[in-house]
Structures are given as structure tokens and as C-alpha cells.
Scaffold this motif. Structure first.
Motif, PDB file in Angstrom:
ATOM      1  N   GLY A  64      10.706  36.687  28.059  1.00  8.86           N
ATOM      2  CA  GLY A  64      11.515  37.893  28.053  1.00  8.86           C
ATOM      3  C   GLY A  64      11.384  38.654  26.743  1.00  8.86           C
ATOM      4  N   GLU A  65      11.394  37.920  25.647  1.00 12.54           N
ATOM      5  CA  GLU A  65      11.297  38.565  24.333  1.00 12.54           C
ATOM      6  C   GLU A  65       9.937  39.215  24.142  1.00 12.54           C
ATOM      7  N   GLU A  66       8.882  38.554  24.607  1.00  9.50           N
ATOM      8  CA  GLU A  66       7.544  39.142  24.511  1.00  9.50           C
ATOM      9  C   GLU A  66       7.448  40.412  25.348  1.00  9.50           C
ATOM     10  N   PHE A  67       8.069  40.406  26.516  1.00 11.67           N
ATOM     11  CA  PHE A  67       8.046  41.592  27.372  1.00 11.67           C
ATOM     12  C   PHE A  67       8.706  42.777  26.668  1.00 11.67           C
ATOM     13  N   VAL A  68       9.866  42.542  26.083  1.00 14.82           N
ATOM     14  CA  VAL A  68      10.579  43.622  25.387  1.00 14.82           C
ATOM     15  C   VAL A  68       9.756  44.130  24.209  1.00 14.82           C
ATOM     16  N   GLU A  69       9.199  43.199  23.421  1.00 10.82           N
ATOM     17  CA  GLU A  69       8.463  43.597  22.218  1.00 10.82           C
ATOM     18  C   GLU A  69       7.148  44.301  22.562  1.00 10.82           C
ATOM     19  N   VAL A  88       5.947  45.456  25.709  1.00 11.09           N
ATOM     20  CA  VAL A  88       5.960  46.545  26.695  1.00 11.09           C
ATOM     21  C   VAL A  88       6.945  47.648  26.296  1.00 11.09           C
ATOM     22  N   LEU A  89       8.214  47.290  26.173  1.00 13.66           N
ATOM     23  CA  LEU A  89       9.222  48.322  25.920  1.00 13.66           C
ATOM     24  C   LEU A  89       9.083  48.939  24.527  1.00 13.66           C
ATOM     25  N   CYS A  90       8.887  48.089  23.528  1.00 14.03           N
ATOM     26  CA  CYS A  90       8.756  48.611  22.165  1.00 14.03           C
ATOM     27  C   CYS A  90       7.331  49.069  21.868  1.00 14.03           C
ATOM     28  N   GLY A  91       6.354  48.171  22.056  1.00 15.12           N
ATOM     29  CA  GLY A  91       4.992  48.454  21.648  1.00 15.12           C
ATOM     30  C   GLY A  91       4.275  49.504  22.468  1.00 15.12           C
ATOM     31  N   LYS A  92       4.403  49.412  23.809  1.00 16.76           N
ATOM     32  CA  LYS A  92       3.653  50.319  24.672  1.00 16.76           C
ATOM     33  C   LYS A  92       4.421  51.597  25.003  1.00 16.76           C
ATOM     34  N   LEU A  93       5.742  51.484  25.201  1.00 19.05           N
ATOM     35  CA  LEU A  93       6.500  52.622  25.727  1.00 19.05           C
ATOM     36  C   LEU A  93       7.457  53.265  24.724  1.00 19.05           C
ATOM     37  N   ALA A  94       7.585  52.707  23.538  1.00 20.08           N
ATOM     38  CA  ALA A  94       8.450  53.289  22.495  1.00 20.08           C
ATOM     39  C   ALA A  94       9.836  53.611  23.047  1.00 20.08           C
ATOM     40  N   ALA A  95      10.385  52.644  23.782  1.00 21.59           N
ATOM     41  CA  ALA A  95      11.658  52.879  24.467  1.00 21.59           C
ATOM     42  C   ALA A  95      12.843  52.913  23.504  1.00 21.59           C
ATOM     43  N   LYS A  96      13.728  53.853  23.731  1.00 20.79           N
ATOM     44  CA  LYS A  96      15.028  53.884  23.056  1.00 20.79           C
ATOM     45  C   LYS A  96      16.160  53.672  24.055  1.00 20.79           C
ATOM     46  N   PHE A  97      15.834  53.886  25.333  1.00 19.85           N
ATOM     47  CA  PHE A  97      16.787  53.674  26.430  1.00 19.85           C
ATOM     48  C   PHE A  97      16.034  52.980  27.564  1.00 19.85           C
ATOM     49  N   VAL A  98      16.702  52.079  28.256  1.00 25.01           N
ATOM     50  CA  VAL A  98      16.102  51.377  29.385  1.00 25.01           C
ATOM     51  C   VAL A  98      17.098  51.370  30.543  1.00 25.01           C
ATOM     52  N   VAL A  99      16.607  51.656  31.737  1.00 28.08           N
ATOM     53  CA  VAL A  99      17.446  51.698  32.937  1.00 28.08           C
ATOM     54  C   VAL A  99      16.836  50.792  33.992  1.00 28.08           C
ATOM     55  N   CYS A 100      17.677  50.005  34.670  1.00 29.50           N
ATOM     56  CA  CYS A 100      17.184  49.163  35.758  1.00 29.50           C
ATOM     57  C   CYS A 100      18.309  48.908  36.759  1.00 29.50           C
ATOM     58  N   PHE A 148      12.768  39.759  34.889  1.00 31.08           N
ATOM     59  CA  PHE A 148      11.550  39.847  34.081  1.00 31.08           C
ATOM     60  C   PHE A 148      11.370  38.542  33.323  1.00 31.08           C
ATOM     61  N   GLY A 149      10.253  38.425  32.610  1.00 34.97           N
ATOM     62  CA  GLY A 149       9.965  37.194  31.895  1.00 34.97           C
ATOM     63  C   GLY A 149       9.321  36.163  32.798  1.00 34.97           C
ATOM     64  N   ALA A 150       8.697  35.146  32.188  1.00 31.97           N
ATOM     65  CA  ALA A 150       7.997  34.109  32.948  1.00 31.97           C
ATOM     66  C   ALA A 150       8.904  33.504  34.003  1.00 31.97           C
ATOM     67  N   ASP A 205      21.549  40.498  31.756  1.00 29.72           N
ATOM     68  CA  ASP A 205      22.259  39.989  30.563  1.00 29.72           C
ATOM     69  C   ASP A 205      21.268  39.726  29.434  1.00 29.72           C
ATOM     70  N   GLU A 206      20.159  39.076  29.771  1.00 34.17           N
ATOM     71  CA  GLU A 206      19.126  38.812  28.763  1.00 34.17           C
ATOM     72  C   GLU A 206      18.493  40.115  28.275  1.00 34.17           C
ATOM     73  N   LEU A 207      18.308  41.060  29.201  1.00 33.29           N
ATOM     74  CA  LEU A 207      17.738  42.352  28.815  1.00 33.29           C
ATOM     75  C   LEU A 207      18.632  43.045  27.793  1.00 33.29           C
ATOM     76  N   ASN A 208      19.933  43.036  28.037  1.00 33.90           N
ATOM     77  CA  ASN A 208      20.867  43.673  27.105  1.00 33.90           C
ATOM     78  C   ASN A 208      20.757  43.064  25.714  1.00 33.90           C
ATOM     79  N   LYS A 209      20.741  41.733  25.646  1.00 38.50           N
ATOM     80  CA  LYS A 209      20.701  41.043  24.349  1.00 38.50           C
ATOM     81  C   LYS A 209      19.397  41.304  23.611  1.00 38.50           C
ATOM     82  N   LEU A 210      18.277  41.204  24.324  1.00 36.14           N
ATOM     83  CA  LEU A 210      16.979  41.394  23.684  1.00 36.14           C
ATOM     84  C   LEU A 210      16.772  42.842  23.243  1.00 36.14           C
ATOM     85  N   CYS A 211      17.191  43.776  24.053  1.00 35.03           N
ATOM     86  CA  CYS A 211      17.030  45.191  23.700  1.00 35.03           C
ATOM     87  C   CYS A 211      17.908  45.574  22.521  1.00 35.03           C
ATOM     88  N   LYS A 212      19.093  45.016  22.470  1.00 33.65           N
ATOM     89  CA  LYS A 212      20.018  45.320  21.375  1.00 33.65           C
ATOM     90  C   LYS A 212      19.400  44.968  20.025  1.00 33.65           C
TER      91      LYS A 212
END
Length: 316
Positions: free
Chosen positions: A100-105, A107-119, A125-127, A134-141
């Protein structure tokens, strides 16, 4: 819309990313994307983006894959029409083992430069789909990304709109219900293949299109349809099946365009949209009986009100 897939390109600024498989792009999916569009409109310098795996690359519960409702091209076309600026749609197999952490770092940060995420509430997500909202909220924060979770969208009887529900309706031939939940007519855009040219002998020339194995399969039978030829749209009649009277070696869509006399279309990519089910596929005693039935089907389709063929307006 800028496709970032398979490139080293990244957005020029920050983004609001809608995440999901979006395999049917139904009302529920569009609600998630609409939320990202609204956020982008609210905050200067934020562009709307979509992250979605290539549907054909996704495996589900050991079944070997997901029957797609929309082809990749149609999915992109509809997402573009919603006003999305960027899309990233990689192969699921290349990302399935990311934590999950690799996905956020990555994809969301590295590839998409995300400041907001909606789902949606059921986003995983994650392996081995080990992470949820819940995990998405914590990792994105941790990365300064704000997250938004969209509740399920329900149909008139209170059931959550889902791609599974829509696939079932298409399998059953209930195109009117499926189209209403999709917010657009179920369609396929495929090359016109050579057939036996029997339709010309019957005075009802048709186009033949072989249906891909991984596409959700409509119930075999005859449908009222509309066919788009580069902007010119014709009412049409489409038989989905194996043509039991004359035979076919694979499921095929055979479409008669009412009033079309523009010559052959072999090799061209043509979009056919299914409007409503007319009758089951039948085997006739001979081609003369088949010809009479096609004439009858033509009159049935001509009698369908014009509003059934119009674009279905999304309520979002």
C-alpha cells in the motif's frame, strides 16, 4: 485528455485523482470522477486525473479475468468526455505486488502528483488487495494528500449500482435497464468483417462484427440498435449469436442499417449501440422465412419511439 500510460510523463502541476477500475463507467463510477472534477474546479492549479487499471489485465478471485463492459478505447472516450485532464491506466500485473505504501509513493505521489484522492467505499489496493480506505487515509496523510470517500450510488429499488449487476442485465438481454444504470447505451466498436453476403441476397445487407471473447456477452437474440458511421447515425437491427439458420463459427453481431446505401464498410471500425431486446435468436426453415422475419423486425424497430435512441443523460 493526456494519457500518461507507458510514458515517463507526469502532470505539469498537482492533481485530484479519481481511483477505481471503472470497468463500466456507470453512475457510481461517474460520481467518483465527478467529485475529483469538482475538487479540481474548487482549487486553483489542480487538474482532474483518473487512475484506473487496464480492465483486461485484472484477475478476479481466480476466475482468470473480468469480462469487460467497455473496451479500453470507449472507456477513455467517455472519461475524456467528462472533462478529465490526465489518465493513467497501467497493466494490473505490473502493480499487483506493490505494498500500500509503495502504491501511494510511486503512483499517487511519483506519477500523478496527487494532492487530493477520491475513491468509492469498496476501493482496495496493495498486494492481495490488503488495503482499503482506512489505510489509504493514513498513508496519504503522511504525504499531505487529502482523501475523499464516495458512498455507493443506489438504483431506484435501493440496490447498489455495480458492474456485476450491469453484466447480469446484459447477459439477460435487459438492455434498457443496463443502459439506464450505465448512463449511456451499451456499445461495441469493432472492425467490420467479411461474411457470406447472404444479407444482400435477402435485400437486407448487413455488417458483421465478431465479438471479443473477454467482452461481456449480451443474450443471443435480435436487438433494436443504432449504428454510428463517423457522425451519421442510423437506426439498425442487430442479431447477436451464432446465426443458427446459416451458421457461424463464433458469436457475431450482424447488423442491418435501416436506410443506409453507402456501400460496403469492410475493415472499418464501426460503433453499434444496443437499445432494446426484440426477440430471441431463432432457426428458420429456409432463407425465405428468415427474410420475412427480418422485414417484420424492421417494422418493429421503426415503431420504437425516437426518445429511446437519444443520449442517456447522467444525473450527476
Amino acid at each position: 485528455m493526456i494519457d500518461l500510460t507507458g510514458t515517463n510523463d507526469v502532470p505539469s502541476g498537482n492533481t485530484a485523482v479519481a481511483m477505481g477500475l471503472f470497468d463500466g463507467l456507470h453512475y457510481g463510477h461517474r460520481t467518483v470522477i465527478k467529485r475529483a472534477l469538482d475538487i479540481a474546479a474548487e482549487f486553483p492549479g489542480i487538474d482532474p486525473a483518473v487512475f484506473t487499471f487496464d480492465t483486461l489485465s485484472v484477475t478476479s478471485k481466480g476466475s482468470g479475468g473480468v469480462e469487460y463492459i467497455l473496451s479500453r478505447d470507449t472507456k477513455f472516450e467517455l472519461i475524456d468526455g467528462l472533462g478529465v485532464r490526465y489518465i493513467y491506466s497501467p497493466d494490473f500485473m505490473n502493480f499487483k505486488d506493490l505494498s500500500g505504501e509503495e502504491f501511494v509513493e510511486l503512483v499517487l505521489c511519483g506519477k500523478l502528483a496527487a494532492k487530493f484522492v477520491v475513491c468509492g467505499e469498496d476501493f482496495r489496493f496493495g498486494a492481495k488487495a490488503s488495503c482499503g480506505t482506512d489505510e489509504l487515509n493514513k498513508l496519504c496523510k503522511k504525504h499531505g494528500i487529502r482523501t475523499y470517500t464516495v458512498p455507493p450510488v443506489k438504483e431506484a429499488h435501493g440496490q447498489r449500482i455495480s458492474s456485476t449487476m450491469i453484466r447480469r442485465l446484459i447477459n439477460e438481454g435487459d438492455m434498457e435497464a443496463a443502459n439506464m444504470l450505465l448512463g449511456s447505451h451499451f456499445s461495441f466498436r469493432l472492425p467490420v468483417a467479411y461474411g457470406r453476403q447472404l444479407g444482400r441476397q435477402l435485400d437486407f445487407p448487413t455488417i458483421n462484427q465478431y465479438l471479443p471473447k473477454k467482452q461481456v456477452m449480451p443474450k443471443f437474440g435480435v436487438y433494436a440498435s443504432k449504428t454510428d458511421l463517423g457522425g451519421s447515425v442510423y437506426r439498425s437491427i442487430t442479431n447477436i449469436g451464432v446465426k443458427p439458420t446459416v451458421g457461424s463459427d463464433a458469436p457475431i453481431a450482424e447488423t442491418y442499417l435501416i436506410g443506409f446505401d453507402g456501400g460496403d464498410l469492410y475493415g472499418e471500425m464501426v460503433r453499434v449501440s444496443l437499445i432494446s431486446f426484440v426477440r430471441p435468436e431463432m432457426k428458420f426453415a429456409d432463407v425465405e422465412e428468415l427474410k420475412k422475419q427480418i422485414a417484420s423486425d424492421t417494422e418493429t424497430v421503426k415503431a420504437i419511439p425516437e426518445n429511446k435512441y437519444r443520449t442517456i443523460e447522467s444525473p450527476i
